[in-house]
Design a protein around this motif. Structure first.
Motif, PDB file in Angstrom:
ATOM      1  N   ASN A   1       0.830  -1.206   0.000  1.00 26.64           N
ATOM      2  CA  ASN A   1       0.000   0.000   0.000  1.00 26.64           C
ATOM      3  C   ASN A   1       0.865   1.257   0.000  1.00 26.64           C
ATOM      4  OD1 ASN A   1      -2.525  -1.192  -0.116  1.00 26.64           O
ATOM      5  ND2 ASN A   1      -2.704  -1.405   2.102  1.00 26.64           N
TER       6      ASN A   1
ATOM      7  N   LYS B   1       2.318   1.505  -3.732  1.00 21.13           N
ATOM      8  CA  LYS B   1       1.414   1.715  -4.875  1.00 21.13           C
ATOM      9  C   LYS B   1       1.462   3.131  -5.449  1.00 21.13           C
ATOM     10  CE  LYS B   1      -1.994  -1.969  -4.236  1.00 21.13           C
ATOM     11  NZ  LYS B   1      -3.380  -2.309  -3.836  1.00 21.13           N
ATOM     12  N   PRO B   2       1.393   4.182  -4.632  1.00 20.04           N
ATOM     13  CA  PRO B   2       1.457   5.533  -5.228  1.00 20.04           C
ATOM     14  C   PRO B   2       2.776   5.795  -5.948  1.00 20.04           C
ATOM     15  CG  PRO B   2       0.684   5.628  -2.949  1.00 20.04           C
ATOM     16  CD  PRO B   2       1.173   4.237  -3.174  1.00 20.04           C
TER      17      PRO B   2
ATOM     18  N   LEU C   1       4.669   3.407  -7.424  1.00 21.37           N
ATOM     19  CA  LEU C   1       4.603   2.634  -8.662  1.00 21.37           C
ATOM     20  C   LEU C   1       3.746   3.354  -9.705  1.00 21.37           C
ATOM     21  CD1 LEU C   1       4.150  -0.958  -7.192  1.00 21.37           C
ATOM     22  CD2 LEU C   1       6.156  -0.108  -8.431  1.00 21.37           C
ATOM     23  N   GLU C   2       2.682   3.992  -9.260  1.00 20.97           N
ATOM     24  CA  GLU C   2       1.815   4.722 -10.184  1.00 20.97           C
ATOM     25  C   GLU C   2       2.572   5.888 -10.829  1.00 20.97           C
ATOM     26  OE1 GLU C   2      -2.606   6.784 -10.333  1.00 20.97           O
ATOM     27  OE2 GLU C   2      -1.961   5.663  -8.556  1.00 20.97           O
ATOM     28  N   VAL C   3       3.333   6.604 -10.012  1.00 20.47           N
ATOM     29  CA  VAL C   3       4.146   7.714 -10.535  1.00 20.47           C
ATOM     30  C   VAL C   3       5.176   7.201 -11.534  1.00 20.47           C
ATOM     31  CG1 VAL C   3       5.924   9.405  -9.917  1.00 20.47           C
ATOM     32  CG2 VAL C   3       3.847   9.219  -8.539  1.00 20.47           C
TER      33      VAL C   3
ATOM     34  N   ALA D   1       5.122   4.395 -13.288  1.00 16.57           N
ATOM     35  CA  ALA D   1       4.483   3.856 -14.491  1.00 16.57           C
ATOM     36  C   ALA D   1       3.984   4.962 -15.418  1.00 16.57           C
ATOM     37  CB  ALA D   1       3.332   2.939 -14.092  1.00 16.57           C
ATOM     38  N   GLU D   2       3.651   6.118 -14.851  1.00 12.51           N
ATOM     39  CA  GLU D   2       3.212   7.253 -15.670  1.00 12.51           C
ATOM     40  C   GLU D   2       4.383   7.909 -16.395  1.00 12.51           C
ATOM     41  OE1 GLU D   2       1.251   9.806 -12.918  1.00 12.51           O
ATOM     42  OE2 GLU D   2      -0.660   8.715 -12.998  1.00 12.51           O
TER      43      GLU D   2
ATOM     44  N   ASN E   1      -2.766  -6.671  -6.624  1.00 17.99           N
ATOM     45  CA  ASN E   1      -3.328  -5.587  -7.425  1.00 17.99           C
ATOM     46  C   ASN E   1      -2.281  -4.548  -7.830  1.00 17.99           C
ATOM     47  OD1 ASN E   1      -5.410  -4.255  -8.801  1.00 17.99           O
ATOM     48  ND2 ASN E   1      -5.874  -2.946  -7.038  1.00 17.99           N
ATOM     49  N   ILE E   2      -1.123  -5.043  -8.301  1.00 23.11           N
ATOM     50  CA  ILE E   2      -0.091  -4.120  -8.790  1.00 23.11           C
ATOM     51  C   ILE E   2       0.430  -4.511 -10.178  1.00 23.11           C
ATOM     52  CG2 ILE E   2       0.681  -3.329  -6.514  1.00 23.11           C
ATOM     53  CD1 ILE E   2       3.010  -5.298  -6.701  1.00 23.11           C
TER      54      ILE E   2
ATOM     55  N   HIS F   1      -0.747  -4.121 -13.079  1.00 16.23           N
ATOM     56  CA  HIS F   1      -1.003  -3.154 -14.148  1.00 16.23           C
ATOM     57  C   HIS F   1       0.048  -2.046 -14.218  1.00 16.23           C
ATOM     58  CE1 HIS F   1      -2.953  -1.802 -10.455  1.00 16.23           C
ATOM     59  NE2 HIS F   1      -2.855  -0.565 -10.894  1.00 16.23           N
ATOM     60  N   TYR F   2       0.899  -1.937 -13.221  1.00 15.21           N
ATOM     61  CA  TYR F   2       1.934  -0.916 -13.250  1.00 15.21           C
ATOM     62  C   TYR F   2       3.111  -1.288 -14.159  1.00 15.21           C
ATOM     63  CZ  TYR F   2      -0.391   0.996  -9.108  1.00 15.21           C
ATOM     64  OH  TYR F   2      -1.305   1.522  -8.231  1.00 15.21           O
TER      65      TYR F   2
END
Length: 233
Positions: free
Chosen positions: A104, A107-108, A110-112, A114-115, A137-138, A140-141
């Motif tokens: 958890n 995740k933020p 990994l999102e950064v 992946a963008e 649930n990771i 997709h990154y």
């Protein structure tokens, strides 16, 4: 300028730089198991070898499944019989609680990542990393995944990271390797020409001297420091 990122899973994403031997040993102590650390480390190594060479872990197994299988192998080595089954459950639960909390936290970040970059996971794993990442649930990154059991190459062999570079479709010099193990991530990453970020938190004893560790381009102490480290390269 960084154009792509190759990132490790175990000990990097799921424990924020803590080696799994240390995490499981701490759980052993919390459950009051009467085992010396030297015995545990031998059992840990035995379990890792067993899972690496025997088809025990199946493609559908989640990370919770992996932990229980690891610990069961350790108990076999330690000659802890079925009366200790509840301890396996307790140790696995303690470890999974840490994993979920750490994921958890990750995740933020990994999102950064992946963008901003193509993000390829490069992991020594057992053929079930897709099931693990889906369950957490990771998945997709990641734009692609290089798993040792699938490609037939294991860290610290630099070829596994070369495969990661090829999956990204960039030059090695434009990619950064991120991992918690100096010997298994940083050294092979540098060997193929990548830049490196070492999450140097709580590893297990590795055979290197302090001078060697300067080979890492950047050292950090928390997963959330990765985006700033990438900008600094």
């Amino acid at each position: 300028m960084v154009k792509g990122v190759l990132i490790d899973y175990g000990g990097t994403i799921d424990t924020n730089g803590r080696h799994w031997a240390n995490v499981i040993w701490e759980a052993y102590k919390n459950t009051k198991l009467d085992v010396e650390k030297e015995q545990f480390l031998l059992a840990y190594a035995h379990g890792e070898r067993s899972l690496a060479i025997q088809p025990i872990i199946k493609p559908f197994h989640t990370f919770d499944d992996v932990l229980r299988l690891k610990i069961a192998k350790q108990f076999d080595f330690l000659k802890l019989d079925e009366q200790y089954q509840d301890k396996i459950d307790e140790i696995a639960s303690i470890c999974m609680e840490l994993v979920l909390k750490t994921i958890n936290h990750a995740k933020p970040i990994l999102e950064v990542l992946a963008e901003r970059y193509p993000l390829v996971l490069v992991s020594n794993f057992y053929g079930n990393i897709h099931a693990v990442l889906n369950d957490l649930n990771i998945i997709h990154y990641f734009s692609d995944i290089v798993e040792s059991a699938v490609v037939g190459v294991r860290k610290p062999n630099p070829e596994i990271y070369q495969l990661g570079v090829e999956r990204i479709g960039l030059l090695a010099q434009d990619c950064v390797v991120v991992g918690d193990s100096f010997k298994k991530d940083i050294v092979p990453g540098k060997a193929i020409g990548c830049q490196t970020i070492w999450i140097n938190v709580e590893g297990i004893e590795e055979d290197f001297n302090e001078a060697e560790t300067t080979a890492a381009d950047i050292q950090i102490t928390d997963f959330d420091q990765i985006p700033a480290a990438l900008i600094a390269l």
